[in-house]
Design a protein around this motif. Structure first.
Motif, PDB file in Angstrom:
ATOM      1  N   ARG A 201     -18.904   6.374 -33.706  1.00 18.26           N
ATOM      2  CA  ARG A 201     -19.594   7.428 -34.453  1.00 18.26           C
ATOM      3  C   ARG A 201     -19.478   7.183 -35.951  1.00 18.26           C
ATOM      4  N   ASN A 202     -20.417   7.745 -36.677  1.00 17.62           N
ATOM      5  CA  ASN A 202     -20.317   7.800 -38.135  1.00 17.62           C
ATOM      6  C   ASN A 202     -19.661   9.116 -38.500  1.00 17.62           C
ATOM      7  N   CYS A 203     -18.730   9.109 -39.429  1.00 19.06           N
ATOM      8  CA  CYS A 203     -18.049  10.345 -39.806  1.00 19.06           C
ATOM      9  C   CYS A 203     -17.954  10.452 -41.321  1.00 19.06           C
ATOM     10  N   SER A 204     -17.861  11.695 -41.773  1.00 18.68           N
ATOM     11  CA  SER A 204     -17.703  11.990 -43.193  1.00 18.68           C
ATOM     12  C   SER A 204     -16.314  12.576 -43.402  1.00 18.68           C
ATOM     13  N   LEU A 205     -15.596  12.087 -44.406  1.00 16.08           N
ATOM     14  CA  LEU A 205     -14.247  12.575 -44.662  1.00 16.08           C
ATOM     15  C   LEU A 205     -13.867  12.323 -46.111  1.00 16.08           C
ATOM     16  N   VAL A 206     -12.740  12.901 -46.518  1.00 10.91           N
ATOM     17  CA  VAL A 206     -12.154  12.643 -47.829  1.00 10.91           C
ATOM     18  C   VAL A 206     -10.731  12.179 -47.589  1.00 10.91           C
ATOM     19  N   SER A 207     -10.404  10.991 -48.023  1.00 13.72           N
ATOM     20  CA  SER A 207      -9.050  10.462 -47.881  1.00 13.72           C
ATOM     21  C   SER A 207      -8.156  11.115 -48.924  1.00 13.72           C
ATOM     22  N   LEU A 208      -7.042  11.712 -48.459  1.00 14.48           N
ATOM     23  CA  LEU A 208      -6.108  12.393 -49.354  1.00 14.48           C
ATOM     24  C   LEU A 208      -4.888  11.544 -49.671  1.00 14.48           C
ATOM     25  N   GLY A 209      -4.684  10.481 -48.930  1.00 15.69           N
ATOM     26  CA  GLY A 209      -3.541   9.616 -49.184  1.00 15.69           C
ATOM     27  C   GLY A 209      -3.360   8.640 -48.042  1.00 15.69           C
TER      28      GLY A 209
ATOM     29  N   VAL B 293     -16.506  10.016 -48.328  1.00 17.52           N
ATOM     30  CA  VAL B 293     -16.910   8.694 -47.849  1.00 17.52           C
ATOM     31  C   VAL B 293     -17.494   8.835 -46.450  1.00 17.52           C
ATOM     32  N   TYR B 294     -18.332   7.879 -46.092  1.00 19.61           N
ATOM     33  CA  TYR B 294     -18.898   7.813 -44.752  1.00 19.61           C
ATOM     34  C   TYR B 294     -18.340   6.560 -44.091  1.00 19.61           C
ATOM     35  N   ALA B 295     -17.745   6.735 -42.930  1.00 18.24           N
ATOM     36  CA  ALA B 295     -17.041   5.634 -42.275  1.00 18.24           C
ATOM     37  C   ALA B 295     -17.510   5.492 -40.832  1.00 18.24           C
ATOM     38  N   VAL B 296     -17.216   4.324 -40.259  1.00 15.23           N
ATOM     39  CA  VAL B 296     -17.490   4.057 -38.849  1.00 15.23           C
ATOM     40  C   VAL B 296     -16.179   4.250 -38.093  1.00 15.23           C
ATOM     41  N   ALA B 297     -16.207   5.100 -37.057  1.00 15.62           N
ATOM     42  CA  ALA B 297     -14.984   5.470 -36.356  1.00 15.62           C
ATOM     43  C   ALA B 297     -15.165   5.370 -34.851  1.00 15.62           C
ATOM     44  N   ARG B 298     -14.044   5.211 -34.180  1.00 12.52           N
ATOM     45  CA  ARG B 298     -13.967   5.357 -32.722  1.00 12.52           C
ATOM     46  C   ARG B 298     -12.637   6.027 -32.419  1.00 12.52           C
ATOM     47  N   GLU B 299     -12.698   7.168 -31.720  1.00 12.61           N
ATOM     48  CA  GLU B 299     -11.516   7.993 -31.534  1.00 12.61           C
ATOM     49  C   GLU B 299     -10.863   8.262 -32.899  1.00 12.61           C
ATOM     50  N   GLU B 300      -9.562   7.989 -33.024  1.00  8.33           N
ATOM     51  CA  GLU B 300      -8.854   8.259 -34.289  1.00  8.33           C
ATOM     52  C   GLU B 300      -8.633   6.965 -35.068  1.00  8.33           C
ATOM     53  N   GLU B 301      -9.627   6.088 -35.046  1.00  7.99           N
ATOM     54  CA  GLU B 301      -9.542   4.808 -35.760  1.00  7.99           C
ATOM     55  C   GLU B 301     -10.774   4.627 -36.643  1.00  7.99           C
TER      56      GLU B 301
ATOM     57  N   TYR C 140     -13.036   1.808 -38.917  1.00 10.17           N
ATOM     58  CA  TYR C 140     -13.280   0.371 -38.929  1.00 10.17           C
ATOM     59  C   TYR C 140     -13.990  -0.122 -40.181  1.00 10.17           C
ATOM     60  N   ALA C 141     -14.726   0.739 -40.854  1.00  3.37           N
ATOM     61  CA  ALA C 141     -15.461   0.282 -42.037  1.00  3.37           C
ATOM     62  C   ALA C 141     -15.832   1.468 -42.904  1.00  3.37           C
ATOM     63  N   LEU C 142     -15.856   1.226 -44.209  1.00  2.71           N
ATOM     64  CA  LEU C 142     -16.367   2.209 -45.161  1.00  2.71           C
ATOM     65  C   LEU C 142     -17.849   1.938 -45.314  1.00  2.71           C
ATOM     66  N   ARG C 143     -18.642   2.770 -44.699  1.00  7.05           N
ATOM     67  CA  ARG C 143     -20.080   2.502 -44.668  1.00  7.05           C
ATOM     68  C   ARG C 143     -20.732   2.763 -46.020  1.00  7.05           C
ATOM     69  N   SER C 144     -20.376   3.863 -46.669  1.00  6.44           N
ATOM     70  CA  SER C 144     -20.927   4.142 -48.000  1.00  6.44           C
ATOM     71  C   SER C 144     -20.091   5.213 -48.676  1.00  6.44           C
ATOM     72  N   LEU C 145     -20.193   5.279 -49.978  1.00  6.65           N
ATOM     73  CA  LEU C 145     -19.527   6.306 -50.761  1.00  6.65           C
ATOM     74  C   LEU C 145     -20.465   7.497 -50.916  1.00  6.65           C
ATOM     75  N   GLY C 146     -19.897   8.704 -50.806  1.00  2.13           N
ATOM     76  CA  GLY C 146     -20.690   9.906 -50.965  1.00  2.13           C
ATOM     77  C   GLY C 146     -20.450  10.554 -52.317  1.00  2.13           C
ATOM     78  N   ASP C 147     -20.422  11.859 -52.315  1.00  2.90           N
ATOM     79  CA  ASP C 147     -20.277  12.632 -53.553  1.00  2.90           C
ATOM     80  C   ASP C 147     -18.975  12.268 -54.251  1.00  2.90           C
ATOM     81  N   ALA C 148     -19.050  11.977 -55.541  1.00  3.01           N
ATOM     82  CA  ALA C 148     -17.862  11.611 -56.314  1.00  3.01           C
ATOM     83  C   ALA C 148     -17.038  12.825 -56.705  1.00  3.01           C
ATOM     84  N   SER C 149     -17.607  14.024 -56.604  1.00  2.00           N
ATOM     85  CA  SER C 149     -16.899  15.252 -56.953  1.00  2.00           C
ATOM     86  C   SER C 149     -16.285  15.852 -55.692  1.00  2.00           C
TER      87      SER C 149
END
Length: 528
Positions: free
Chosen positions: A155-163, A205-213, A215-224
């Protein structure tokens, strides 16, 4: 004869020379044409590239391209994931400066035998070291998913990495593994260096995921990005320690951030142990907004939409609601953990809504609130109630902070319906016996064991469905009635003890997590 032979030889030699010169000229012309065609093609290519959006010209890293290929193979079990991994291990990232080259792409695609993969391999640039655009690789990947991921696990997912890694401490106090990131969507194992790095931190960021893994940073989203209603545990010139979703996160403050915040940054001592919104721009902290508007009071009612606090009325929950237990080990709680009938909590307000709740200490919980069902336990609501007490009672009407008092004499019957004059000051009536051993009876509520008499006080609520009757009583006094109603007193003592333990445990569990919070009650009086 000799002279004639000499002339013929000279003519033959001249003919050979002319042929060689013509051949050289032909080669020169062909090379010139090829050079001209190359220049034309190069010029056209440059023109086409200049008209292509920048994000489509960027090459994809060999690491992420390999991750996506392996992910497809591992998800489908075909081609052999080990074969894909073996090819990837033999590839040199330096060939394309870290990016996937056409030659490497061809090797990877040679393992995928579907029609679209074969067609894409044939369209790769002739130059083996040419970089493959990320847009092209993802176009292939998305089409290949239809073939190799029929169950839709990727799946493609949207998230913000906090650390990531040691920047984040988990519930048990230990840092996350180096290949883990903590995000707004949870904790993930990460196989992409870009997702683990600062490029992806504190921005969408928009990433490619499978379960809780991942695999790739597909694109950067909103900078704010605004990190809302977080608990700032500690603050220093080096950064902030923030608590969110049972994790502690270190947010660094470099020289640039401190200089940018110098005009609006409170003293570090003022930031510590506060609820705050943190604003980020391009991964760097750009603003801090403390939330200092707090109230406290007994929690009277709890719904999914908000809470009624004694003296403050009903307050809606903000969309970013966070609840923090500050006593003992710091922990994030859910709404159902708030204690009905108790004043253990501070509520943080923003624009009239509860944006955070703070539980600073654990206190002894002695009273339980029991919703009394109507006759024969047929429902929660009563059309009317006839109330009588064996002692005098004080009757409170209106809101708790501005209640009006009246008296009910011992043996006097109080009849209450939805249109009762007692509701003129509000939708709540509270009856409290004037002595500790008093009992209140509901005369028109039938039970198999006869007319029930209740210790403690009664709260009557007027709702659109009817009247709700809630008995507020000491837990031990509640058990006086519950245990004999569930097990005859003639049973062996040890059985009665066990029944008391079960009843007390169940009741206390409901006091900790109210089952009927919207009606201001922990539980009801039925066997349910």
């Amino acid at each position: 004869m000799a002279e004639r032979s000499y002339i013929q030889n000279r003519r033959a030699k001249k003919a050979v020379v002319r042929k060689r010169r013509l051949a050289a000229k032909a080669v020169f012309i062909v090379c010139g044409c090829m050079l001209l065609f190359w220049l034309i093609g190069h010029t056209v290519s440059n023109i086409m590239i200049s008209e292509t959006p920048a994000d489509e010209r960027v090459g994809i890293s060999l690491q992420e391209a390999g991750n996506l290929a392996w992910l497809l193979a591992d998800t489908a079990g075909c081609p052999d994931p080990a074969a894909v991994l073996s090819i990837l291990k033999d590839m040199d990232a330096e060939d394309g400066g870290g990016a996937l080259t056409a030659g490497q792409a061809g090797e990877i695609l040679s393992l995928f035998r579907d029609e679209k993969s074969t067609a894409y391999a044939a369209s790769l640039p002739f130059q083996k070291k040419a970089r493959v655009p990320a847009a092209d690789w993802y176009a292939w990947f998305d089409e290949a998913r239809e073939v190799y991921d029929v169950q839709g696990r990727i799946r493609n997912c949207s998230l913000v990495s906090l650390g990531a890694g040691a920047e984040v401490t988990g519930e048990d106090g230990s840092p996350l593994p180096e290949d883990n990131i903590f995000s707004t969507e949870g904790t993930y194992v990460c196989f992409s260096d870009r997702l683990l790095g600062e490029e992806a931190r504190f921005r969408q960021v928009y990433a490619v995921a499978r379960e809780e893994e991942l695999y790739a940073l597909r694109s950067l989203g909103d900078a704010s990005f605004q990190w809302q209603s977080i608990w700032v545990k500690d603050a220093s010139e080096g950064g902030l320690t923030c608590f969110y979703a049972d994790h502690s996160v270190e947010v660094p403050l470099g020289d640039a951030e401190r200089e940018e915040l110098s005009g609006i940054l409170p003293e570090f001592g003022d930031i510590r142990e506060q609820v705050a919104d943190l604003c980020f721009e391009d991964g760097r902290i750009s603003g801090i907004s403390l939330k200092n508007d707090r109230i406290s009071g007994r929690l009277l009612r709890l719904t999914q939409e908000g809470a009624e606090v004694e003296g403050w009325g009903f307050l809606p929950f903000a969309g970013d609601l966070q609840i923090y237990r500050l006593c003992g080990s710091l922990k994030t709680l859910d709404k159902e953990s708030l204690r009905i009938g108790y004043a253990f909590t501070d509520f943080v307000l923003e624009e009239g809504a509860i944006t955070a709740a703070l539980v600073p200490r654990e206190e002894r919980m002695e009273t339980i609130r029991v919703l009394i069902r109507n006759s024969d336990y047929n429902g929660l609501f009563h059309d009317s109630l006839r109330i009588q007490a064996d002692c005098s009672c004080t009757v409170y009407t209106g809101s708790p902070g501005e209640a009006h008092r009246s008296s009910l004499a011992a043996g006097e019957i109080l009849e209450v319906a939805a249109d009762s004059a007692l509701f003129e000051d509000g939708d709540r009536i509270y009856l409290k016996p004037d002595i500790l051993t008093g009992h209140i009876s509901l005369l028109n509520v039938k039970r198999t064991q006869g007319l029930p008499a209740y210790r403690g006080g009664f709260e009557l609520l007027r709702t659109d469905e009817g009247l709700v009757a809630v008995n507020e009583v000491l837990l031990e006094e509640y058990l006086y009635a519950v245990v004999p109603s569930e097990m005859p007193a003639s049973y062996p003592l040890e059985a009665l003890k066990s029944q008391a333990v079960c009843a007390r445990t169940y009741a206390y569990a409901r006091m900790l997590r109210a089952g009927l919070g919207e009606y201001r009650a922990h539980l009801d009086d039925s066997v349910s």
